[in-house]
Design a protein around this motif. Structure first.
Motif, PDB file in Angstrom:
ATOM      1  N   GLN A  45       0.482   3.620  -3.131  1.00 37.31           N
ATOM      2  CA  GLN A  45       0.752   5.487  -2.416  1.00 37.31           C
ATOM      3  C   GLN A  45       1.513   5.959  -2.835  1.00 37.31           C
ATOM      4  N   LYS A 105      -4.157  15.278   0.342  1.00 39.09           N
ATOM      5  CA  LYS A 105      -4.629  13.748   0.906  1.00 39.09           C
ATOM      6  C   LYS A 105      -3.925  12.813   0.328  1.00 39.09           C
ATOM      7  N   ARG A 106      -3.538  13.089  -0.557  1.00 41.24           N
ATOM      8  CA  ARG A 106      -2.648  11.909  -0.969  1.00 41.24           C
ATOM      9  C   ARG A 106      -2.034  11.563  -0.128  1.00 41.24           C
ATOM     10  N   ASP A 120      -2.397  10.691   3.473  1.00 46.14           N
ATOM     11  CA  ASP A 120      -2.369   8.786   3.517  1.00 46.14           C
ATOM     12  C   ASP A 120      -1.372   7.983   3.358  1.00 46.14           C
ATOM     13  N   ARG A 123       0.623  -1.449   0.290  1.00 43.32           N
ATOM     14  CA  ARG A 123       0.188   0.282   0.211  1.00 43.32           C
ATOM     15  C   ARG A 123       0.822   1.759   0.112  1.00 43.32           C
ATOM     16  N   SER A 133       0.227   8.499   6.757  1.00 41.98           N
ATOM     17  CA  SER A 133      -0.491   7.408   8.173  1.00 41.98           C
ATOM     18  C   SER A 133       0.176   6.471   8.160  1.00 41.98           C
TER      19      SER A 133
END
Length: 290
Positions: free
Chosen positions: A163, A192-193, A196, A159, A199
């Motif tokens: 991302q 926003k990307r 993410d 992931r 995170s």
């Protein structure tokens, strides 16, 4: 005479040509026989060597024990003669194993002394450190837990890679923005990307920390200290009486809390309401005739 010489020369040339054809046939036959031998040795329906090697690339990956991501946690209770000395020794054991003290809580009373240390040590030295801690005194309790997070770690890696590609794509689009509206929209999407991605990277760092450094909670008990009992395992009349008393006190505290919260409202609303009712009844009271 000439005829005999011509016939002899022709015969020699024919013999040389036949010998050359014969040697060429033997070479081709040997090549064909070698191919036939390879086909005979290989199992029927088997793929060629290069295809077989390519097929192995799609085989499922088997992880060795060293490749797995495992979180080790443990707790141990040891009764010692001198808690302070044992705590110093436990700190030295953790430092010697390349770890450190993550928490240190000590309490003392007239009748007992107790210390609770949280140690972080390398995962490959976890078992050895626990065994050394048990030798500080008389072991009262030991609890070891393991959690395999290999699949979660691999999923996070995949992931994160995806991302990061999305973030790079967003940055390229932002650099090509022509209008103000496109610029604002792309900046919002890129932020926003990136959030993410941050995170996901934080989660991965947390897993890496837990798998690299194991956590050991060591409880050092003095001669007069007692091990706290687990309430979930307590049974019998005394346990029931203790649980009922806790429930009663908790209910009483809840009622007092609710009453304390409602009392200001009761005063603010109840006093004017009572005054209004008293005034209303006084006005409706029939006056004596004169």
């Amino acid at each position: 005479m000439r005829i005999r010489w011509w016939i002899g020369a022709t015969s020699v040339a024919a013999a040389v040509l036949l010998a050359g054809c014969s040697s060429g046939d033997d070479g081709g036959g040997s090549t064909g026989s070698a191919t036939d031998e390879q086909a005979a040795v290989a199992p029927q329906g088997a793929a060629p060597a290069d295809k077989a090697e390519g097929g192995q690339a799609g085989a499922p990956i088997e992880f060795r024990q060293d490749d797995r991501a495992i979180i080790y946690t443990g707790s141990i209770a040891v009764r010692v003669d001198d808690v302070e000395q044992a705590a110093t020794r436990a700190t030295s054991i953790a430092s010697g194993a390349g770890g450190f003290v993550g928490g240190d809580k000590r309490s003392s009373d007239d009748s007992y002394t107790q210390a609770t240390l949280t140690l972080r040590v390398a995962a490959d030295k976890f078992a050895g450190v626990v065994d050394e801690l048990a030798k500080l005194g008389e072991q009262e309790r030991r609890d070891i837990n393991t959690e395999d997070v290999t699949e979660e770690a691999l999923d996070l890696d995949a992931r994160i890679a995806t991302q990061r590609a999305r973030v790079d794509s967003g940055r390229r689009l932002l650099a090509q923005a022509k209008t103000l509206s496109d610029l604002v929209m792309l900046e919002s999407e890129l932020a926003k990307r990136e959030a993410d991605l941050a995170s996901l990277e934080a989660k991965k760092r947390r897993i890496d920390d837990l798998t690299a450094l194991s956590t050991i909670t060591v409880e050092l008990l003095g001669p007069g200290a007692t091990i706290p009992e687990d309430d979930d395992d307590a049974t019998g009349f005394l346990a029931g009486l203790k649980g009922g008393w806790k429930a009663l006190t908790a209910t009483f505290v809840l009622l007092v809390t609710v009453l304390g919260a409602l009392l200001p409202w009761m005063i603010a609303i109840g006093v004017p309401a009572l005054g209004g009712v008293w005034l209303y009844r006084r006005l409706r009271r029939p006056r004596p005739s004169t």
